[in-house]
Design a protein around this motif. Structure first.
Motif: not given
Length: 206
Positions: A46-71
């Motif tokens: 609501e405050d436009n500060a965060t974006l939430r989403f979900h990915l399949a565990r098998g996605n090539a990005l999922t296991r590397h994304l936690d703590g990573t700068t994303a676009l």
């Protein structure tokens, strides 16, 4: 992001409004295996500060994304603009489009936060389509739902930077913009033409 400042939205709330309206994004990040992208529905806070989403565990990005700068990139209507639509001579073809880039650190959600995200996503979109009654997860077998949610991972990205581009021929005169909008209408791009008429404004460049 287009370098011409004419294509920066003048309304501060417009980028978040577009993200909410479109509701689907490409998530980019660097991984040890090279750059990767995932495509997913997104939910803005609501405050436009965060974006939430979900990915399949098998996605090539999922296991590397936690703590990573994303676009995260949300794209709206786009279309080719013929130089033949202008009254002025010595013009070149171009492309009109709407895109919102958001950058930030992605963090993995715990199981409860993932369920909150899924409930909020379905409630939001069920309301948009006017479903009566709306679908909710209590209509599913709990064990099956648990197995399905076990196959996905939720994330929250705190937005550190916004980079929106609203390229709707703002660098052209009002008459030329209307010619382009008419050309887009005639070639089946009515949504982009409507955005030009509502958001293009009169910002003709010298």
């Amino acid at each position: 992001m287009h370098p011409n400042s004419a294509f920066r939205p003048q309304q501060d709330e417009l980028p978040a409004l577009l993200v909410r309206e479109i509701g689907f994004a490409a998530i980019f990040a660097a991984t040890p295996d090279g750059p990767r992208v995932a495509h997913t529905p997104v939910l803005m806070s609501e405050d436009n500060a965060t974006l939430r989403f979900h990915l399949a565990r098998g996605n090539a990005l999922t296991r590397h994304l936690d703590g990573t700068t994303a676009l995260a990139v949300v794209q709206g209507p786009d279309a080719y603009v013929s130089a033949g639509w202008y009254a002025a001579t010595d013009q070149v073809p171009t492309w009109n489009y709407v895109a919102v880039e958001m950058e930030g650190i992605a963090r993995k959600l715990n199981d409860d936060a993932l369920l909150d995200l899924l409930d909020a996503l379905s409630a939001h979109h069920e309301a948009r389509i006017g479903a009566t009654p709306p679908w909710t997860r209590d209509k599913m077998n709990p064990a099956l739902f648990g197995r399905m949610t076990g196959a996905i991972t939720g994330f929250e990205m705190r937005i550190a930077a916004w980079r929106p581009t609203i390229k709707l021929s703002q660098n052209k005169s009002a008459d030329e913009r209307e010619r382009v909008a008419a050309g887009l209408d005639a070639t089946g791009h009515g949504a982009l033409a409507r955005l030009m008429r509502h958001l293009g404004g009169d910002r003709e460049q010298p």
